[in-house]
Scaffold this motif. Structure first.
Motif, PDB file in Angstrom:
ATOM      1  N   ASP A 115      46.353  45.287  37.432  1.00 22.92           N
ATOM      2  CA  ASP A 115      46.702  44.122  38.235  1.00 22.92           C
ATOM      3  C   ASP A 115      48.192  44.068  38.544  1.00 22.92           C
ATOM      4  O   ASP A 115      49.029  44.495  37.744  1.00 22.92           O
TER       5      ASP A 115
ATOM      6  N   GLU B  90      48.173  48.181  41.579  1.00 22.89           N
ATOM      7  CA  GLU B  90      48.131  47.203  42.665  1.00 22.89           C
ATOM      8  C   GLU B  90      49.469  46.490  42.789  1.00 22.89           C
ATOM      9  O   GLU B  90      50.144  46.267  41.790  1.00 22.89           O
TER      10      GLU B  90
ATOM     11  N   ASP C 114      38.434  45.914  38.817  1.00 19.29           N
ATOM     12  CA  ASP C 114      39.562  45.310  39.534  1.00 19.29           C
ATOM     13  C   ASP C 114      40.323  44.331  38.634  1.00 19.29           C
ATOM     14  O   ASP C 114      39.762  43.799  37.679  1.00 19.29           O
ATOM     15  N   ASP C 115      41.584  44.100  38.943  1.00 18.53           N
ATOM     16  CA  ASP C 115      42.408  43.091  38.257  1.00 18.53           C
ATOM     17  C   ASP C 115      42.404  43.288  36.745  1.00 18.53           C
ATOM     18  O   ASP C 115      42.365  42.312  35.984  1.00 18.53           O
TER      19      ASP C 115
END
Ligand code: C2E
Ligand code: MG
Ligand code: MG
Ligand code: MG
Length: 279
Positions: free
Chosen positions: A203, A237, A180-181
């Motif tokens: 991200d 995202e 993630d990110d």
């Protein structure tokens, strides 16, 4: 600036800091009872297949609904939960709820949607993590290949060997692992070489100005190329605008998550968005 002005702003600064601290103490105290008072709940943000533009997965996002303070964002309480030792029970609750919820609206099978769940470093590193996640999924009856565990880069910082062992065991049990990110933490590309990620989430800070800034676009292109080379699924995202979607589609990004399609939804709202033939 005059001396008095400066003095005024310092006082203001201290005052503000103090208020923030007080708010944090307040949250700390109330968070202890949040679970037993059934104030923690889960929303689901769709992830759209960039090619078909259909919902193929969702990310489970925790919320804290307090009767007087209102809805508190996870950015305000997850860190506190980590600090005061509450992340394990809260994480377990979110995981269990998400598995039950998603199975209830999307049965196992070829058209089943997947669910991504955020896992804090302390949670991942705790001794019984693998066993308890395995047991919960068995009891609920959701196929583990439908579950993606999202971890962030800071998890790998200290204990790379241990992280490797945990992720490898999770994969043996059919869980998927997402980074993630990506690009915001203390990332090292060598982690991608060493750890078995199935998915990489770009991200939102890289997506924000992707259509206006040539450098951002180049960066996202490079991330997609790396991701491709490692045969990982790539999720963008924070996609908020149509131009961003079109560009990401043309660059071959696999999944799209963001306000352009949906904000985090309640289970009932999500269910309405899924085709009826799925259940
Ligand atoms: P994240 O995992 O990176 O989740 C994505 C965040 O971006 C979510 O914020 C989501 O609502 C927001 N978002 C998605 N699309 C857009 C968009 O188009 N524009 C904008 N401005 N924002 C968008 P949220 O729900 O506030 O969660 C914040 C962070 O809190 C998450 O970031 C995650 O790190 C953490 N978190 C949330 N739920 C949990 C949980 O159950 N456990 C743990 N450990 N962390 C959680
Ligand atoms: Mg996430
Ligand atoms: Mg993220
Ligand atoms: Mg984030």
């Amino acid at each position: 600036k005059s001396k008095t002005e400066l003095k005024g702003s310092t006082t203001f600064y201290h005052h503000q800091l103090n208020e923030e601290l007080q708010y944090k103490y307040l949250l700390e105290n109330k968070l202890k009872d949040a679970l037993s008072n059934q104030q923690i709940f889960v929303l689901y943000q769709p992830q759209i297949d960039a090619t078909t533009e259909k919902i193929v997965a969702v990310e489970a996002l925790a919320r804290w609904g307090h009767p007087t303070l209102g809805t508190i964002s996870p950015t305000d309480f997850i860190g506190i939960a980590e600090e005061i030792g509450l992340i394990k029970p809260i994480g377990l609750f979110v995981f269990t709820q998400a598995c039950k919820d998603i199975l209830s609206i999307s049965p196992n099978g070829p058209n089943a949607i997947k669910v991504s769940i955020n896992i804090s470093p302390n949670q991942l590193m705790s001794a019984d993590f693998i066993e308890s996640m395995t047991q919960i999924t068995d009891e609920i009856g959701i196929q583990r290949c439908r579950i993606t565990l999202e971890i962030t880069e800071n998890v790998m910082l200290n204990e790379l060997g241990k992280t490797y062992n945990i992720l490898t065991e999770l994969k043996k049990r059919n869980f998927c692992i997402s980074l993630d990110d990506f690009g915001t933490g203390f990332s090292s590309l060598s982690y991608l070489n060493m750890l078995p990620f199935d998915e990489l989430k770009i991200d939102s800070c890289f997506i924000n100005n992707i259509t206006v800034n040539e450098q951002s676009k180049t960066l996202v292109k490079s991330i997609l190329a790396i991701s491709d080379a490692y045969k990982m699924i790539t999720v963008a995202e924070g996609v908020e605008r149509k131009e961003q979607l079109i560009l990401l589609q043309s660059l071959g990004c696999h999944l799209i998550q963001g306000f352009y399609f949906d904000k985090p939804l309640t289970l009932a709202q999500l269910q309405k968005k899924l085709p009826k033939t799925q259940s």
